[in-house]
Design an enzyme around this catalytic site. Structure first.
Site, short mmCIF file in Angstrom:
data_model
loop_
_atom_site.label_atom_id
_atom_site.label_comp_id
_atom_site.label_asym_id
_atom_site.label_seq_id
_atom_site.Cartn_x
_atom_site.Cartn_y
_atom_site.Cartn_z
NE ARG A 68 42.24 64.82 60.90
CZ ARG A 68 42.98 64.73 62.07
NH1 ARG A 68 42.86 63.26 62.47
NH2 ARG A 68 43.64 65.56 62.61
CG HIS A 121 47.38 68.84 60.91
ND1 HIS A 121 46.08 69.08 61.15
CD2 HIS A 121 47.40 68.03 61.89
CE1 HIS A 121 45.40 68.65 62.20
NE2 HIS A 121 46.35 67.99 62.72
CD GLN A 147 48.72 70.00 66.08
OE1 GLN A 147 47.74 69.08 66.16
NE2 GLN A 147 49.11 70.50 67.35
CG ASP A 172 53.71 64.04 63.17
OD1 ASP A 172 53.08 63.03 63.95
OD2 ASP A 172 53.28 64.08 62.11
CB CYS A 201 50.80 67.05 65.75
SG CYS A 201 51.07 65.67 65.09
NE ARG A 243 44.38 71.31 66.48
CZ ARG A 243 44.08 70.27 65.78
NH1 ARG A 243 44.80 68.99 65.99
NH2 ARG A 243 43.43 70.01 64.80
N1 CP Z 1 46.82 66.20 66.36
C1 CP Z 1 45.75 65.70 65.80
O1 CP Z 1 45.29 66.31 65.05
O2 CP Z 1 45.20 64.82 66.79
P1 CP Z 1 43.96 64.06 66.43
O3 CP Z 1 44.20 63.19 65.19
O4 CP Z 1 43.61 63.39 67.44
O5 CP Z 1 42.99 64.89 65.87
N1 NVA Z 2 51.15 62.97 60.56
C1 NVA Z 2 50.23 62.67 61.21
C2 NVA Z 2 49.36 63.67 61.90
C3 NVA Z 2 48.55 63.16 62.94
C4 NVA Z 2 47.76 64.40 63.67
C5 NVA Z 2 49.25 61.99 60.42
O1 NVA Z 2 48.63 62.31 59.17
O2 NVA Z 2 48.72 60.86 60.58
#
Ligand code: CP
Ligand code: NVA
Length: 301
Positions: free
Chosen positions: A104, A131, A134, A219, A259, A287
């Site tokens: 990530r 992502h 997700q 989101d 998400c 997930r």
């Molecule tokens: N939706 C998602 O990826 O959540 P986290 O940021 O908690 O991993």
């Molecule tokens: N768009 C958000 C998704 C978090 C799971 C971010 O990137 O922070």
């Protein structure tokens, strides 16, 4: 032999994507029954997190344990990655020790470089651009509640961000229509819109976009890394809340997804996220199951 990575949904064929969704539901049933299935015994997942996470970390770690393997959490705060060791070198070293790596991070190019130098599969656990993990869970959730998504209409309300980009890819792969209601200046990238042109339509007004939809998704207004833009974004997105009025434009059996984490009162009203049409808790749980299906696809021959 070339290594198989999962950096975007386009790394799967449409058929693989559909099969993976069904496999995820199967794995979920097996786990519910307490059936032991350990195809990844002694395998190790390295998890590199340059941004925060609850769901992604816990689902990957739990999935590896349920599969008989284990996972190592790596943060830039206490690894050499955070002190400037080149990505190429980190990829070469980590991939000589672990069997699969999840990352990530911020720039999507970073994960591409890492994958190029990795001897083992690399999974995108969120970048500024995408992502994809997700979307595996979202599409599994839709399928479990409503069946095939092909030919349905999905409305995305809010930022043209990483989640929105992955929805564009999902629309292309699974053949659904995607309405995007985003304020001007917050569109998905022109490249993504071009790639998705057969499936995607920008409809600025959320009420108009939601009309006849089978699924509404939103989101946060400011993603991780955009904290300083929060004030400006609150203004720009003020009319982009999924609330009961917007939901009422959609089909009566339309679902709501997010998400998570969510900000009630900003991108979604409490009324909507806590209503029976909201499947956000199933979506979060999935997930786990869909990523197990992904790990199986990448690692079990
Ligand atoms: N939706 C998602 O990826 O959540 P986290 O940021 O908690 O991993
Ligand atoms: N768009 C958000 C998704 C978090 C799971 C971010 O990137 O922070």
């Amino acid at each position: 032999m070339s290594v198989r990575h999962f950096l975007t949904l386009m790394d799967l064929s449409a058929e693989e994507f559909r099969t993976l969704i069904h496999r995820a539901t199967e794995l979920k049933a097996m786990q519910r029954k307490g059936e032991l299935y350990e195809p990844l015994r002694n395998k190790v997942l390295g998890m590199v997190f340059e941004k925060s996470s609850t769901r992604t970390r816990v689902s990957f770690e739990t999935g590896m344990i349920q599969f008989g393997g284990s996972a190592i959490f790596l943060s830039p705060r206490d690894t050499q990655l955070g002190r400037g060791e080149p990505i190429e070198d980190s990829a070469r070293v980590l991939s000589r020790m672990v069997d699969v790596i999840m990352i990530r991070t911020y720039e999507h190019e970073k994960i591409e470089t890492f994958a190029q130098y990795s001897k083992v599969p690399v999974i995108n656990a969120l970048t500024d651009m995408y992502h994809p993990c997700q979307l595996l869970a979202d599409m599994q959730t839709y399928s479990e509640h409503r069946g095939d998504i092909r030919g349905k209409t999905v409305t995305w309300v809010g930022d043209g961000n990483n989640m929105c980009h992955s929805y564009i890819n999902a629309a292309r792969q699974l053949d659904f229509k995607l309405h995007i209601a985003c304020p001007e200046g917050f569109d998905p990238t022109p490249e993504m819109l071009k790639a998705g042109r057969d499936h995607v339509e920008i409809i600025r007004d959320p009420m108009a976009a939601a009309k006849g939809s089978d699924l509404l998704v939103t989101d946060v207004w400011a993603s991780m890394g955009q904290e300083e833009e929060m004030v400006r974004r609150r203004e720009a997105f003020a009319d982009y809340q999924v609330n009961a009025e917007v939901m009422a434009q959609a089909h009566t059996d339309a679902l709501f997804m997010h998400c998570l984490p969510a900000h009630r009162g900003e991108e979604v009203s409490s009324e909507v996220i806590d209503a029976p049409d909201s499947v956000v808790w199933d979506e979060a749980e999935n997930r786990l199951h869909s990523q197990k299906a992904l790990l199986e696809l990448l690692l079990v021959k």
